[in-house]
Motif scaffolding. Structure first.
Motif, PDB file in Angstrom:
ATOM      1  N   THR A  30     -19.958  27.356 -62.326  1.00 44.45           N
ATOM      2  CA  THR A  30     -18.930  28.382 -62.199  1.00 44.45           C
ATOM      3  C   THR A  30     -19.204  29.077 -60.878  1.00 44.45           C
ATOM      4  O   THR A  30     -20.284  29.639 -60.679  1.00 44.45           O
ATOM      5  N   VAL A  31     -18.253  29.023 -59.952  1.00 40.36           N
ATOM      6  CA  VAL A  31     -18.548  29.349 -58.556  1.00 40.36           C
ATOM      7  C   VAL A  31     -18.298  30.838 -58.246  1.00 40.36           C
ATOM      8  O   VAL A  31     -17.369  31.195 -57.527  1.00 40.36           O
ATOM      9  N   TYR A  32     -19.204  31.675 -58.778  1.00 38.85           N
ATOM     10  CA  TYR A  32     -19.119  33.103 -58.483  1.00 38.85           C
ATOM     11  C   TYR A  32     -20.394  33.602 -57.804  1.00 38.85           C
ATOM     12  O   TYR A  32     -20.511  34.793 -57.475  1.00 38.85           O
ATOM     13  N   ASN A  33     -21.357  32.697 -57.591  1.00 38.43           N
ATOM     14  CA  ASN A  33     -22.621  33.075 -56.953  1.00 38.43           C
ATOM     15  C   ASN A  33     -23.322  31.788 -56.507  1.00 38.43           C
ATOM     16  O   ASN A  33     -22.857  30.693 -56.799  1.00 38.43           O
ATOM     17  N   TYR A  34     -24.446  31.939 -55.809  1.00 39.04           N
ATOM     18  CA  TYR A  34     -25.286  30.776 -55.520  1.00 39.04           C
ATOM     19  C   TYR A  34     -25.795  30.211 -56.850  1.00 39.04           C
ATOM     20  O   TYR A  34     -26.051  30.966 -57.789  1.00 39.04           O
ATOM     21  N   PHE A  35     -25.953  28.894 -56.932  1.00 36.25           N
ATOM     22  CA  PHE A  35     -26.439  28.361 -58.200  1.00 36.25           C
ATOM     23  C   PHE A  35     -27.942  28.581 -58.320  1.00 36.25           C
ATOM     24  O   PHE A  35     -28.665  28.625 -57.335  1.00 36.25           O
ATOM     25  N   HIS A  36     -28.385  28.752 -59.583  1.00 43.48           N
ATOM     26  CA  HIS A  36     -29.768  29.160 -59.829  1.00 43.48           C
ATOM     27  C   HIS A  36     -30.618  27.973 -60.280  1.00 43.48           C
ATOM     28  O   HIS A  36     -30.152  26.833 -60.395  1.00 43.48           O
ATOM     29  N   LEU A  37     -31.874  28.279 -60.532  1.00 37.51           N
ATOM     30  CA  LEU A  37     -32.869  27.273 -60.898  1.00 37.51           C
ATOM     31  C   LEU A  37     -32.440  26.450 -62.107  1.00 37.51           C
ATOM     32  O   LEU A  37     -32.596  25.233 -62.151  1.00 37.51           O
ATOM     33  N   GLY A  38     -31.890  27.143 -63.115  1.00 41.82           N
ATOM     34  CA  GLY A  38     -31.446  26.447 -64.324  1.00 41.82           C
ATOM     35  C   GLY A  38     -30.295  25.502 -64.056  1.00 41.82           C
ATOM     36  O   GLY A  38     -30.216  24.415 -64.639  1.00 41.82           O
ATOM     37  N   ASN A  39     -29.361  25.890 -63.151  1.00 43.27           N
ATOM     38  CA  ASN A  39     -28.260  24.999 -62.773  1.00 43.27           C
ATOM     39  C   ASN A  39     -28.772  23.772 -62.034  1.00 43.27           C
ATOM     40  O   ASN A  39     -28.271  22.663 -62.209  1.00 43.27           O
ATOM     41  N   ALA A  40     -29.777  24.003 -61.176  1.00 47.15           N
ATOM     42  CA  ALA A  40     -30.245  22.944 -60.281  1.00 47.15           C
ATOM     43  C   ALA A  40     -30.814  21.756 -61.046  1.00 47.15           C
ATOM     44  O   ALA A  40     -30.681  20.608 -60.609  1.00 47.15           O
ATOM     45  N   ARG A  41     -31.445  22.022 -62.181  1.00 48.32           N
ATOM     46  CA  ARG A  41     -32.091  20.918 -62.895  1.00 48.32           C
ATOM     47  C   ARG A  41     -31.091  19.834 -63.321  1.00 48.32           C
ATOM     48  O   ARG A  41     -31.298  18.659 -63.008  1.00 48.32           O
ATOM     49  N   PRO A  42     -29.992  20.170 -64.023  1.00 50.81           N
ATOM     50  CA  PRO A  42     -29.047  19.100 -64.365  1.00 50.81           C
ATOM     51  C   PRO A  42     -28.395  18.470 -63.138  1.00 50.81           C
ATOM     52  O   PRO A  42     -28.135  17.260 -63.126  1.00 50.81           O
ATOM     53  N   THR A  67     -15.753  25.140 -62.011  1.00 52.24           N
ATOM     54  CA  THR A  67     -15.009  26.153 -62.756  1.00 52.24           C
ATOM     55  C   THR A  67     -14.710  27.285 -61.774  1.00 52.24           C
ATOM     56  O   THR A  67     -15.620  28.017 -61.368  1.00 52.24           O
ATOM     57  N   ASP A  68     -13.452  27.399 -61.372  1.00 54.10           N
ATOM     58  CA  ASP A  68     -13.107  28.399 -60.354  1.00 54.10           C
ATOM     59  C   ASP A  68     -12.139  29.456 -60.871  1.00 54.10           C
ATOM     60  O   ASP A  68     -11.456  30.120 -60.103  1.00 54.10           O
ATOM     61  N   ILE A  69     -12.098  29.605 -62.207  1.00 52.42           N
ATOM     62  CA  ILE A  69     -11.395  30.738 -62.817  1.00 52.42           C
ATOM     63  C   ILE A  69     -12.041  31.030 -64.164  1.00 52.42           C
ATOM     64  O   ILE A  69     -12.123  30.142 -65.014  1.00 52.42           O
ATOM     65  N   ASP A  70     -12.571  32.226 -64.322  1.00 55.14           N
ATOM     66  CA  ASP A  70     -13.078  32.692 -65.613  1.00 55.14           C
ATOM     67  C   ASP A  70     -13.408  34.173 -65.492  1.00 55.14           C
ATOM     68  O   ASP A  70     -13.231  34.785 -64.430  1.00 55.14           O
ATOM     69  N   ASP A  71     -13.878  34.787 -66.584  1.00 55.49           N
ATOM     70  CA  ASP A  71     -14.117  36.237 -66.594  1.00 55.49           C
ATOM     71  C   ASP A  71     -15.121  36.672 -65.529  1.00 55.49           C
ATOM     72  O   ASP A  71     -14.944  37.679 -64.852  1.00 55.49           O
TER      73      ASP A  71
END
Length: 425
Positions: A30-42, A67-71
């Motif tokens: 979900t592209v609202y920030n830099y991706f984190h450590l947990g995202n990087a693994r998959p 995912t470019d639209i969500d809360d």
């Protein structure tokens, strides 16, 4: 090759739907920030799976969405005083910067939710027509009780899921576990026209729609982090199988969690790191090597000490390769074959993508090369160099790959600068 299928809770022989072709969907950020450590693994794990499948001869159609639209995106865009579209574009670009650094290849397709609204609406209409979804005051919900197999991935009965899930309280829903496939527009939110009024897609529906469009009704592999198993993947299965009347994915693969210094990663504990944060201290390639040093289904602990160990391990491999290149012109007569290491490497990777054992084989190969280096013939050295670079390349830890990624990024920045200068920006 055998893969551990989350659906059957067992290792299964991998046989794709169509011979020679693998259709694979992996959940993206979900592209609202830099991706984190947990995202990087998959991202790293399933990039490695894709690389290995290609290495053993498959054509891989690999789809990873944005995912470019969500809360979260709406809230972040409001905080920053920009549009959700601008926010998405900014962090999609940042994703590619970090992904290239980590040696993650671009997907065959990187679909965005906002560019597939028509496909999503068609899927929601199908679910309503078949009696699996219902509309209430502009919102559309999937009826979980209508899908008798709901919960089959997480292996929990409906009653347990209902009591254990964090379900939003909503009087419009018929059942607590029913989930939104279309959300009515709230004041100030982006929206698209639909048969139920202006609104936007629910989170789960986008993956079903995009997997269906690019890979067909039944895909070979669906992958993601263990945290997505419920409710996200469970809901994808329900939507897709009810709409299409067939199995959604043959194999489900989920990677284990990451702890930081033996504690669960969370912002409240102050141990939450983006990959960009870590890359300021360690090369991207070291991060990738660290992620692959444990079996993907096992939990993995992140710490400075373990990153240092990963860096030292990579240096040993790099030194072996550099020594081989230097020694190519030196005289030697001993004929040495290292093909047994290739077989052992493939045996490890064929066993549910066991990158930890595969890396151990690379270390064994490096030791064998080092011990024979002084006496080897030129042909043996050339074959050894080709083999160790090949095996490192398959899992994306070859030093040249990092250099190429950085070169690509520099070229991109030069082009952007030249364009900006022409536009007097």
């Amino acid at each position: 090759m055998k893969i551990y299928n989350t659906m059957s809770k067992s290792k299964e022989e991998f046989v794709p739907v169509n011979e020679g072709v693998v259709n694979m969907y992996s959940c993206g950020p979900t592209v609202y920030n830099y991706f984190h450590l947990g995202n990087a693994r998959p991202f790293i794990i399933f990039d490695t799976l894709r690389r290995y499948l290609e290495y053993i001869g498959y054509k891989v159609n690999f789809v990873q969405n944005f995912t470019d639209i969500d809360d979260k995106m709406i809230n972040k865009a409001n905080e920053m005083g920009i549009t959700v579209k601008e926010l998405g574009e900014q962090f999609i670009a940042e994703y590619f910067t970090d992904a290239k650094g980590l040696g993650i290849k671009e997907a065959t397709v990187h679909p965005k939710a906002t560019e597939h609204i028509e496909d999503i609406i068609k899927l929601v209409e199908t679910l309503i027509e078949k009696g699996y979804a219902y509309e209430v005051n502009g919102d559309v919900y999937f009826s979980t009780l209508k899908f008798k197999e709901y919960g089959k991935l997480s292996k929990q009965p409906l009653e347990d899921l209902e009591s254990g899930a964090r379900v939003n309280v909503n009087e419009d829903k018929r059942e607590p576990l029913d989930f939104a496939v279309w959300k009515k527009q709230k004041p100030g939110e982006p929206a698209w026209e639909s048969p139920w009024g202006p609104g936007r897609p629910g989170w789960h529906i986008e993956c079903s729609a995009m997997a269906n469009k690019y890979l067909g009704h039944t895909i070979d592999i669906h992958s993601g982090g263990k945290d997505l198993m419920f409710p996200h993947h469970e809901n994808e299965i329900a939507q897709s199988e009810c709409a299409n009347g067939c199995t959604f994915a043959k194999y489900w693969m989920h990677n284990g969690f990451i702890n930081v210094n033996n504690e669960k990663m969370s912002k409240s504990k102050g141990n939450f790191f983006t990959i960009r944060d870590i890359a300021e201290k360690y090369p991207y390639r070291v991060i990738r090597f660290f992620m692959l040093s444990a079996h993907y289904r096992s939990p993995i602990n992140f710490s400075d000490e373990l990153l240092e160990q990963a860096q030292n391990g990579l240096t040993r491999i790099d030194n072996c390769i550099e020594n081989l290149k230097f020694a190519l012109e030196q005289e030697g007569t001993k004929e040495v074959s290292f093909e047994e290491y290739k077989d052992k490497y493939k045996e490890a990777m064929d066993d549910d993508l066991n990158t930890a054992d595969a890396i151990s084989v690379v270390f064994e190969l490096a030791r064998a090369i080092n011990s024979n280096l002084a006496d080897m013939s030129k042909e043996s050295k050339e074959n050894a160099l080709k083999l160790i670079e090949e095996l490192c390349g398959v899992i994306g830890i070859l030093k040249e790959e990092e250099t190429n990624n950085l070169d690509d990024e520099i070229e991109k920045l030069i082009e952007e600068r030249q364009t900006a200068r022409k536009e007097r920006n």
